[in-house]
Design an enzyme around this catalytic site. Structure first.
Site, PDB file in Angstrom:
ATOM      1  N   GLY A 299     -96.076 -21.617 105.469  1.00 53.38           N
ATOM      2  CA  GLY A 299     -95.196 -22.793 105.481  1.00 53.38           C
ATOM      3  C   GLY A 299     -95.999 -24.057 105.273  1.00 53.38           C
ATOM      4  O   GLY A 299     -97.157 -24.004 104.861  1.00 53.38           O
ATOM      5  N   ASN A 300     -95.399 -25.175 105.516  1.00 51.26           N
ATOM      6  CA  ASN A 300     -96.127 -26.444 105.442  1.00 51.26           C
ATOM      7  C   ASN A 300     -95.606 -27.395 106.518  1.00 51.26           C
ATOM      8  O   ASN A 300     -94.668 -27.066 107.235  1.00 51.26           O
ATOM      9  CB  ASN A 300     -96.021 -27.049 104.036  1.00 51.26           C
ATOM     10  CG  ASN A 300     -94.585 -27.328 103.664  1.00 51.26           C
ATOM     11  OD1 ASN A 300     -93.926 -28.169 104.255  1.00 51.26           O
ATOM     12  ND2 ASN A 300     -94.086 -26.585 102.677  1.00 51.26           N
ATOM     13  N   ARG A 301     -96.229 -28.575 106.619  1.00 46.77           N
ATOM     14  CA  ARG A 301     -95.958 -29.455 107.748  1.00 46.77           C
ATOM     15  C   ARG A 301     -94.785 -30.418 107.528  1.00 46.77           C
ATOM     16  O   ARG A 301     -94.608 -31.351 108.292  1.00 46.77           O
ATOM     17  CB  ARG A 301     -97.200 -30.291 108.064  1.00 46.77           C
ATOM     18  CG  ARG A 301     -98.351 -29.478 108.565  1.00 46.77           C
ATOM     19  CD  ARG A 301     -99.486 -30.393 108.972  1.00 46.77           C
ATOM     20  NE  ARG A 301    -100.712 -29.647 109.147  1.00 46.77           N
ATOM     21  CZ  ARG A 301    -100.994 -28.932 110.227  1.00 46.77           C
ATOM     22  NH1 ARG A 301    -100.152 -28.889 111.233  1.00 46.77           N
ATOM     23  NH2 ARG A 301    -102.131 -28.259 110.314  1.00 46.77           N
TER      24      ARG A 301
ATOM     25  N   ALA B 212     -90.144 -29.795 100.652  1.00 49.58           N
ATOM     26  CA  ALA B 212     -91.486 -29.325 100.288  1.00 49.58           C
ATOM     27  C   ALA B 212     -91.388 -27.816 100.097  1.00 49.58           C
ATOM     28  O   ALA B 212     -91.726 -27.034 100.993  1.00 49.58           O
ATOM     29  CB  ALA B 212     -92.483 -29.686 101.379  1.00 49.58           C
TER      30      ALA B 212
END
Ligand code: CTP
Length: 400
Positions: free
Chosen positions: A210-212, A278
């Protein structure tokens, strides 16, 4: 009839207060989010429980709530800020007079004085009270202050007299609000798709790539577009955010593939798409059905590309559809963003460089450049994401 708005309804103490129950129901059925503030005397005519049940929100009367233990401030400024419109129905001669004079001995009046949104009142009183010079003077004064007066209607009054003074019917009041508000927002009737948050690409049932991304930028854009009258569809990856704005339909997804499926289905009906999510560019080539044990776990993760949703939209869009992408670039930001804009057939790209402290993922603020397909640009300073959303939509209104 659709009325996706936040309505602060003030109910005052006249016999027509019984119609407030029907009014709340009509508003809620039309898609409004309704909060009710009653004057003390209104409670003699209709119970707070009835209006709380119908509005699905607590009903407030006192400036200071002393009933539930510790005295608590019922924040009239926050209520007024929350509202897209304030409606006082029924509005008695007494409340109209106090509003005209700026008196403030009720929570409802404090809300009125704090409100910056459009205010509507539906007067209700007996014929002679309505005709009285003082009432007419107060109504004229409220009009001068920009308050919209709905009715009153003519007919049989509670006193048995016939004439002007009857509160307009709930259906008429709703129609009045729709005509006055919905059709006038700059994005009225426009369909807007906004994506937000990260995507999670599973490795096994408990692990993912995943990402932030927090989703805050996309949620702010969705709120702002809805506030301008658009019918917004928000498709969001896993985030911790809530959104209770009428006018926004929310779909939660997990993976890039799920986001692609929902977005591609919604896309043909959209006037404007803002892809602020994102979306993961890569995902594990396969995801294990059961949790992978460390014994025997592979040390290398095989990845594959996800579908580029925005690129798909770019090659499937009609001339009238406006497409906005986001770019996160750390070097030669504008050149890379220009190339991305051309490759995905975008009308505008929001370029995020992460150069400034406080910008980008996980922050409440952001610093971006709005780059248009005609190569003009707006370099915005560091500002709250809600302000970035406002500036972005100001720019997009020129396209639509
Ligand atoms: N996007 C998308 N589908 C993907 C990946 C990204 O729709 N699978 C969208 C994002 O929502 C965003 C824009 O495309 O609006 C970002 O473009 P992308 O080329 O993914 O930018 P980067 O992730 O910064 O890629 P690169 O590493 O190529 O710079």
């Amino acid at each position: 009839m659709r009325f996706p708005r936040r309505v602060l309804l003030g109910v005052t103490g006249g016999i027509a207060a019984y119609k407030a129950a029907f009014l709340v129901r009509e508003l809620v059925q039309a898609g409004a989010d309704v909060r009710v503030v009653m004057t003390r005397s209104a409670r003699d005519f209709v119970t707070p429980l009835t209006l709380a049940t119908l509005s699905k929100n607590p009903v407030l009367t006192e400036l200071v709530d002393r009933i539930s233990g510790e005295p608590r401030w019922n924040d009239h400024v926050a209520l007024a800020e929350w509202a897209d419109i304030m409606l006082v129905a029924p509005a008695t001669a007494n409340t109209l007079a106090k509003m005209a004079q700026g008196l403030c001995d009720e929570l409802l009046l404090a809300c009125y004085l704090s409100a910056r949104c459009p205010v509507f009142v539906a007067p209700a009183m007996d014929l002679e009270m309505y005709r009285d010079a003082a009432t007419q003077f107060n109504i004229a004064r409220l009009k001068e202050h920009g308050v919209n007066i709905i009715g009153p209607a003519s007919g049989e009054l509670a006193s048995g007299l016939f004439g002007e003074g009857r509160m307009s019917e709930p259906g008429e009041i709703l129609q009045h609000l729709v005509d006055a508000v919905v059709d006038q927002g700059p994005l009225a009737g426009k369909r807007v798709l906004v994506t937000a948050g990260p995507t999670h690409e599973p490795i096994d049932p408990v692990r993912f790539i995943g990402n932030r991304s927090s989703g805050r930028m996309g949620f702010a854009i969705a709120e702002e577009a809805a506030g301008r009258g658009a019918l917004v569809h928000l498709v969001t990856g896993p985030v911790e955010l809530g959104l209770d704005r009428p006018g926004v339909t929310r779909t939660d997804v997990g993976t890039a593939a799920e986001m692609a499926e929902v977005c591609k289905q919604l896309f043909p009906a959209m006037d404007l798409v803002i892809m602020s999510a994102a979306v993961a560019d890569l995902r594990p080539s396969s995801s294990a059905a059961k949790k992978i044990k460390k014994e025997g776990a592979p040390e290398v993760l095989q990845l594959e590309r996800t579908e580029d949703i925005l690129a798909w939209m770019g090659s499937n869009k009609t001339q009238d559809q406006v497409l906005v992408g986001f770019a996160l670039e750390t070097e030669q930001a504008l050149d890379h963003a220009r190339e991305k804009m051309a490759r995905k057939a975008l009308d505008l790209i929001v370029v995020n460089t992460l150069e400034d402290h406080g910008a980008g993922f996980g922050h409440d603020t952001n610093k971006v450049v709005l780059l248009r397909s005609d190569n003009t640009m707006t370099d915005l300073p560091l500002m709250p994401k809600t302000d970035v959303a406002r500036r972005l939509l100001d720019t997009l209104e020129e396209f639509i």
